[in-house]
Every structure is written in C-alpha cells, then in structure tokens.
Design an enzyme around this catalytic site. Structure first.
Site, PDB file in Angstrom:
ATOM      1  N   GLY A   1      14.772  37.328 -11.236  1.00 47.03           N
ATOM      2  CA  GLY A   1      15.990  37.844 -11.838  1.00 47.03           C
ATOM      3  C   GLY A   1      16.275  39.265 -11.384  1.00 47.03           C
ATOM      4  O   GLY A   1      17.352  39.803 -11.631  1.00 47.03           O
ATOM      5  N   TYR A   2      15.285  39.891 -10.737  1.00 46.69           N
ATOM      6  CA  TYR A   2      15.406  41.261 -10.234  1.00 46.69           C
ATOM      7  C   TYR A   2      15.209  41.213  -8.722  1.00 46.69           C
ATOM      8  O   TYR A   2      14.601  40.263  -8.202  1.00 46.69           O
ATOM      9  CB  TYR A   2      14.327  42.161 -10.846  1.00 46.69           C
TER      10      TYR A   2
ATOM     11  N   GLU B   1       4.053  30.006  -1.581  1.00 45.89           N
ATOM     12  CA  GLU B   1       3.208  28.863  -1.970  1.00 45.89           C
ATOM     13  C   GLU B   1       4.038  27.619  -2.248  1.00 45.89           C
ATOM     14  O   GLU B   1       3.491  26.517  -2.312  1.00 45.89           O
ATOM     15  CB  GLU B   1       2.351  29.223  -3.183  1.00 45.89           C
TER      16      GLU B   1
ATOM     17  N   CYS C   1       6.660  38.343  -5.119  1.00 42.30           N
ATOM     18  CA  CYS C   1       7.622  38.330  -6.223  1.00 42.30           C
ATOM     19  C   CYS C   1       7.470  39.563  -7.112  1.00 42.30           C
ATOM     20  O   CYS C   1       7.818  40.649  -6.687  1.00 42.30           O
ATOM     21  CB  CYS C   1       7.540  37.016  -6.985  1.00 42.30           C
TER      22      CYS C   1
ATOM     23  N   HIS D   1       8.641  32.720  -2.932  1.00 41.77           N
ATOM     24  CA  HIS D   1       7.301  32.182  -3.205  1.00 41.77           C
ATOM     25  C   HIS D   1       6.799  31.377  -2.017  1.00 41.77           C
ATOM     26  O   HIS D   1       7.159  30.218  -1.869  1.00 41.77           O
ATOM     27  CB  HIS D   1       7.351  31.284  -4.447  1.00 41.77           C
TER      28      HIS D   1
ATOM     29  N   GLY E   1       9.105  39.058 -16.547  1.00 40.89           N
ATOM     30  CA  GLY E   1       9.740  40.255 -17.085  1.00 40.89           C
ATOM     31  C   GLY E   1      10.271  41.242 -16.064  1.00 40.89           C
ATOM     32  O   GLY E   1      10.298  40.990 -14.856  1.00 40.89           O
TER      33      GLY E   1
ATOM     34  N   ASN F   1      12.154  32.356  -7.734  1.00 39.85           N
ATOM     35  CA  ASN F   1      12.304  32.456  -9.187  1.00 39.85           C
ATOM     36  C   ASN F   1      12.287  33.935  -9.533  1.00 39.85           C
ATOM     37  O   ASN F   1      11.254  34.486  -9.890  1.00 39.85           O
ATOM     38  CB  ASN F   1      11.169  31.722  -9.914  1.00 39.85           C
TER      39      ASN F   1
ATOM     40  N   GLY G   1       4.912  37.299 -11.718  1.00 42.47           N
ATOM     41  CA  GLY G   1       4.710  37.525 -13.148  1.00 42.47           C
ATOM     42  C   GLY G   1       6.038  37.658 -13.855  1.00 42.47           C
ATOM     43  O   GLY G   1       7.097  37.750 -13.224  1.00 42.47           O
TER      44      GLY G   1
HETATM   45  N1  GLN Z   1       8.505  35.175 -10.047  1.00 46.35           N
HETATM   46  C1  GLN Z   1       8.359  36.479 -10.288  1.00 46.35           C
HETATM   47  O1  GLN Z   1       7.320  37.076 -10.063  1.00 46.35           O
HETATM   48  C2  GLN Z   1       9.531  37.141 -10.932  1.00 46.35           C
HETATM   49  C3  GLN Z   1       9.461  38.624 -10.996  1.00 46.35           C
HETATM   50  C4  GLN Z   1      10.349  39.193 -12.072  1.00 46.35           C
HETATM   51  N2  GLN Z   1       9.877  38.792 -13.368  1.00 46.35           N
HETATM   52  C5  GLN Z   1      11.781  38.739 -11.842  1.00 46.35           C
HETATM   53  O2  GLN Z   1      12.303  37.939 -12.591  1.00 46.35           O
HETATM   54  O3  GLN Z   1      12.408  39.170 -10.904  1.00 46.35           O
END
Ligand code: GLN
Length: 371
Positions: free
Chosen positions: A305-306, A348, A261, A346, A235, A303, A233
C-alpha cells in the site's frame, strides 16, 4: 456449488457505504483497512500473508473456494503451501464462496475461516467496493458475519496507518531453519515474513535465523551472519522507527543485504529515501516490472500500500533497479558499490508467477562472492 449460510453478512466502508450479503466463516465483527486483490487464485497463501494484518481483503475473482484448503506441509519448519501459521486478514469479502472440489483439500474455505475466528462476507457486489476504493482511495471498514450492527462506525478501530502490527506478526524469539548446505547463516529481521521468502533463501543452502524485528543490532550481529535479509511485513513503514535506526547501523557492517517489500521500504527510509502511501496500492499476481539494467520485463506478485512513488524519493546512494510501467512506482533498488539489493514486489511469488525467483539466486551469489 455456492455456500451461503442463512446468516446475513455486512461490509461497511467509512465513507458510509453499507452492503448486505451472506455471512460465512466465523460469526463476528472485525475492523480494518479495506483493500482489494485482483489475483485469480492463491487464497491460502494470500490469507496467511502477514502483510495483510489489519486489513479486510476483498477478492475480485468472482468464485473463491473451489479448490478448498490443503493440509499444512512444512520442511525444516518452513511451510510449503502457507505463508504463516494462521489466517492474517481481519476479514474476507468475495462475490461467491464455493464448496471445494480438489483431491488435496482438507477443508472448505468457509470452515477454515470459522476454525480461525475470521469473519467472511459473500454475495456482495465486490465491483462496487473496488470502484469506491479506487475513486476515493484506501479506507477503513467493518465486516460482520451474522451480527447486526446498529451503528457500524462504533466498531471502527485505530487507523491502519497509525498501528504497529509487528508484535502480532513477528516471532517472539529467534527461529532457526538449519540449512542443508554449509553456506553459513543469513539473519532475517522478521516483522512478518512470508514462508515463501524464507524458503527462497533456505533453498540456496543457507541456515536461516529469523529474529524478532525489534532485536538490537548486537543481537543480530551475535549470529555472525554472512548476510542480512529484511522481508515483508504489515503496516506503515514510516512508523517503524526502531527498525529504521537499527537498519542504518547494520548497513555499516557492509554485509550483503536483501530487502523485500517492507524491507525494501525500511532500507530506503534508513538511507534517506521517502516512502509514501499510494491511493489504493498494488495487490495482484500479474503486475509488470521493468528491470532498467537489462530492459527486460517480468510479471510479478505485489502486496503493498506504500511505495517510493518517484525517482526523486530514491535514496541518493541507491539506483533504480525495477519500476512499474503502469504508474512509474519504483519496484526495486540496488547499490552500485555495496552488495545491497531490494525489491518492492515479491520474488517468492506465493501466490504468483515465478518470473523473478532468480532474485534469490542472484542474492546467494552475492553472499558467496563476498566470502
Ligand atoms: N508486503 C509488504 O511487505 C507490504 C509492506 C507495507 N506494509 C505496505 O503495505 O506497503
């Protein structure tokens, strides 16, 4: 053949950098966090990945659009070739956008962005953007297709890290994907889950019920689930307080649980772990992760950022399952007594290599053996 409209296009970074190129897609201006992906293909999947909500995506591959955009195909409401209903990125930046040449292309990349109201910019030096973001860290930016901006800063919005995007990416009401087998129900707490993840679980024979990510614990448990999945998800995970609290309660039911994730991050926070913003994140389809339980390495899709950036930040109840050998970030966890596993990457692999899709099979076995 290159496609470049006569419209100008601009990408502005909050450090003051302004690059001019060609506008494509929808005419308009939009703001977001500027991030880059080094994936060389898979733009239909990446652009529809809800984890990109609130972000302007820069693709480093120099030619984008060659294979166009396919028609959406779904089985039992799960897309085979897209990750959600619509484009999720706030804008797209590429070096060169091309006309498609492929048998199953329904429309071009630029037409798709136009149809969905998303601005694109081509013919800019994407290397210059990446080099700035790598040096200075992720930053906010503004993208404009065909609109002259007097002062781009006027368009900057609330900061990405402080915005809850889940209302835009979570289903408003539960969605049921009736399984082929009779293996029971898996409830997915869906803050913006990719269809690849839903499919990964559905293919194991379960009925998947996706519930809004603000659902209460009671609403989740009323489905009498055999397992819980918390997917990806958008953010900053540190602002998802309600979900973290719910997760803590759900864990008390000791059901088999898979976090992917954002789900991995929220599960970690709910158990007392620490998730931190990385300088510019991991966005690629060729990132190595090492399984510490076997010593094997896998090439995987990322994908995020955290991340949990060091072992000290792992919740005490959990053990490190995967780490990234390039920067040491933690890429997966497991519980040594309870059936709980998580991956930051990920499994998948949409888009990406299938090296780690076995994680879904492993989870299915955990659910089945739990009775
Ligand atoms: N792909 C995700 O679930 C990313 C998780 C969170 N939003 C991040 O950027 O780290």
């Amino acid at each position: 053949m290159t496609y470049c409209k006569s419209e100008p296009g601009y990408i502005y970074l909050e450090d003051g950098t302004l690059l001019e190129g060609c506008g494509f897609g929808s005419k308009g201006v939009s703001a977001g966090e500027v991030v880059f992906s080094t994936a060389m293909n898979g733009y239909p999947e990446s652009l529809t990945d809800p984890s990109y909500r609130g972000q302007i995506l820069v693709l480093t591959h120099p030619l984008v659009g060659n294979y166009g955009v396919p028609r959406k195909q779904a089985i039992e409401g799960i897309y085979e070739n897209f990750e959600s209903d619509s484009i999720q990125v706030e804008g797209l930046v590429v070096t060169e956008v091309t006309e498609p040449y492929k048998w199953n292309s329904e429309r071009s990349l630029h037409k798709w962005l136009e149809d969905e109201g998303v601005p694109g910019v081509s013919d800019v030096d994407t290397r210059a953007i990446v080099s700035r973001v790598r040096r200075k860290g992720s930053m906010m930016g503004v993208i404009s297709s065909g609109i002259n901006m007097e002062n781009p800063r006027d368009y900057l919005k609330q900061r990405y890290d402080e915005t809850d995007f889940s209302a835009l990416t979570s289903p408003k009401t539960p969605v049921v994907h009736k399984g082929k087998g009779d293996k029971g129900i898996i409830v997915m707490i869906d803050c913006g889950t990719k269809h690849g993840i839903i499919k990964g679980l559905y293919d194991q024979g379960f009925t998947i019920v996706r519930v809004p990510c603000w659902f209460s614990v009671k609403e989740v448990m009323d489905y009498n689930p055999k397992a819980i999945v918390f997917g990806n998800g958008p953010g900053n995970p540190n602002i998802y307080q309600k979900q973290v609290k719910n997760f803590r309660e759900i864990l008390e039911y000791k059901l088999p649980t898979l976090g992917i994730c954002l789900g991995h991050q929220l599960l970690s926070i709910s158990m007392g772990g620490k998730v931190t913003k990385m300088k510019f994140g991991h966005r690629a389809i060729n990132k190595a992760v090492v399984d510490v339980t076997t010593g094997e390495a896998y090439i995987t899709t990322h994908n995020h950022g955290y991340a949990i950036v060091s072992k000290e930040d792992v919740p005490s109840e959990m053990k490190v399952w995967f780490y990234n050998p390039d920067d040491g970030t933690i890429e997966g966890l497991y519980h040594d007594k309870l059936p709980i596993i998580t991956t930051q990457f990920h499994p998948e692999a949409r888009p990406g290599p299938w090296d780690a899709t076995w994680v879904f099979k492993k989870f299915a076995k955990m659910v089945e053996s739990n009775g």
